[in-house]
Scaffold this active site. Structure first.
Site, mmCIF file in Angstrom:
data_model
loop_
_atom_site.group_PDB
_atom_site.id
_atom_site.type_symbol
_atom_site.label_atom_id
_atom_site.label_comp_id
_atom_site.label_asym_id
_atom_site.label_seq_id
_atom_site.Cartn_x
_atom_site.Cartn_y
_atom_site.Cartn_z
ATOM 1 N N ASP A 57 0.835 -1.313 -0.194
ATOM 2 C CA ASP A 57 -0.012 0.016 -0.148
ATOM 3 C C ASP A 57 1.034 1.152 0.087
ATOM 4 O OD1 ASP A 57 -2.271 1.751 0.624
ATOM 5 O OD2 ASP A 57 -3.359 0.111 0.900
ATOM 6 N N HIS A 60 2.649 1.928 -3.151
ATOM 7 C CA HIS A 60 1.484 2.962 -3.850
ATOM 8 C C HIS A 60 2.066 4.424 -3.508
ATOM 9 C CE1 HIS A 60 -2.301 0.049 -3.409
ATOM 10 N NE2 HIS A 60 -1.070 -0.552 -4.023
#
Length: 374
Positions: A200, A223
């Site tokens: 993430d 991310h």
């Protein structure tokens, strides 16, 4: 779960590994082995750690809680059964502490079994954050390895004067909700010289963050570095005075991102400096997304109330893995203002990339590639 609260003095945790206190005076050492901890990587030593913490907090002196080498060198290991840890919100949780330092060592949360459960859409627990500090001051985290967290690796919530340096974070690129370092409702936080590989956001920045300095970060997989997601709530504190510089993004989904849900909110983002970033095969190198809705499920389909202004992108260079390297998708009700691009050079497959702009006002200075749409 270990919930550690309120010492009256500074404490240092040494995981080969120290949990300790900032002090120039002599330190009293509390070895967890003396409280019944078993260094075999199998026995539950939670009670021993809590007893050592209680003893350290009761001392009038500055103290060290010492975790010596065991079967696994300087490592705390979570139970093999993910349900034991997964039913808790946090694994190591510090609340209301002042002057705690964590120096060295490793935290292995054994996350893959829980990730597999989630991938199979079974009835799985949410999972635990590996290390959290809440409503605390004067915190140091240095040279720590966080491995395979079930959820977030490190959370800084409601804290002041926090220094995170030389931390390594490792989890699979497809591991769900394993943000590397999350900061919210905190001020005067420094995150420096960290390597983050996760599934993430490498670093996520939530509401109420003020005076945040991020420097010399290598991110990927992951991310990217994200402000948000914001506009989760109608009444939300703003994000201000954030500097991100000397960062490297390797094959990440995003590089430098600001994201908010498309719904009303009192929140804002202002005074952000993104400087000297290298992108290598990044999907969305520069992005403001005020219609954030992952997987397009249960989207609010309203208009974001987050006000975004005074954002600088300077010295951003490298390669995009998608044709659109710069995307500003701002709120039609609250357009992004004061956006500045300066010395930006991003390409796509050795050819010019593209920019995309909606509801954004600002200017481009010096060389800007792809051609600015502001």
């Amino acid at each position: 779960m270990m919930n550690l609260t309120r010492p009256s003095h500074s404490i240092l945790l040494i995981l080969f590994f120290m949990l300790a206190i900032n002090s120039t005076s002599a330190l009293t050492k509390y070895n967890v082995l003396n409280f019944g901890a078993k260094p075999n990587g199998k026995t539950d030593s939670t009670k021993a750690f809590l007893m050592a913490w209680k003893a350290a907090c009761a001392s009038a002196d500055s103290t060290i809680i010492y975790v010596p080498k065991g079967r696994i060198d300087g490592t705390l290991v979570a139970p093999q059964d993910y349900r034991v840890l997964g039913k808790s919100t946090d694994w190591l949780s510090f609340e209301g502490v002042n002057g705690v330092s964590i120096l060295g060592g490793a935290l292995d949360a054994k996350g893959p079994s829980l990730w597999a459960c989630k991938a199979s859409h079974s009835n799985c627990p949410s999972g635990a954050t590996t290390l959290s500090f809440t409503n605390s001051k004067n915190i140091r985290i240095r040279s720590l390895l966080s491995l395979n967290s079930q959820m977030f690796h490190i959370v800084i919530n409601g804290c002041e004067n926090v220094n995170v340096q030389g931390v390594r974070i490792i989890a699979a690129g497809n591991s769900p909700n394993t943000d590397g370092i999350h900061v919210q409702l905190s001020k005067n936080v420094n995150i420096i010289k960290c390597s983050i590989k996760t599934g993430d956001d490498c670093i996520s920045i939530g509401p109420g963050t003020k005076n945040l300095w991020i420097e010399q970060i290598t991110c990927g997989p992951g991310h990217g570095i994200s402000i948000g997601s914001l506009a989760k709530d109608l009444k939300e504190e703003g994000v201000q005075n954030v500097t991100v510089r000397n960062t490297i993004f390797l094959g990440t989904q995003n590089g430098l991102r600001i994201k908010s849900w498309a719904r009303p909110s009192t929140g804002f983002v202002q005074g952000v400096r993104f400087m000297d970033s290298l992108m290598r095969n990044v999907q969305n190198s520069i992005v403001i997304d005020q219609n954030y809705c992952p997987h397009n499920l249960n989207c609010p389909n309203q208009v974001s109330g987050i006000k975004i202004k005074d954002i600088i992108y300077e010295g951003i260079r490298g390669t995009s893995s998608t044709e659109v390297a710069i995307k500003f998708d701002c709120s039609p009700k609250n357009p992004c203002t004061g956006i500045r691009l300066q010395n930006v050079n991003l390409s796509y497959l050795n050819k010019p990339a593209q920019s995309s702009c909606s509801n954004v006002r600002g200017k481009a200075l010096n060389l800007v590639r792809p051609e600015s749409c502001i």
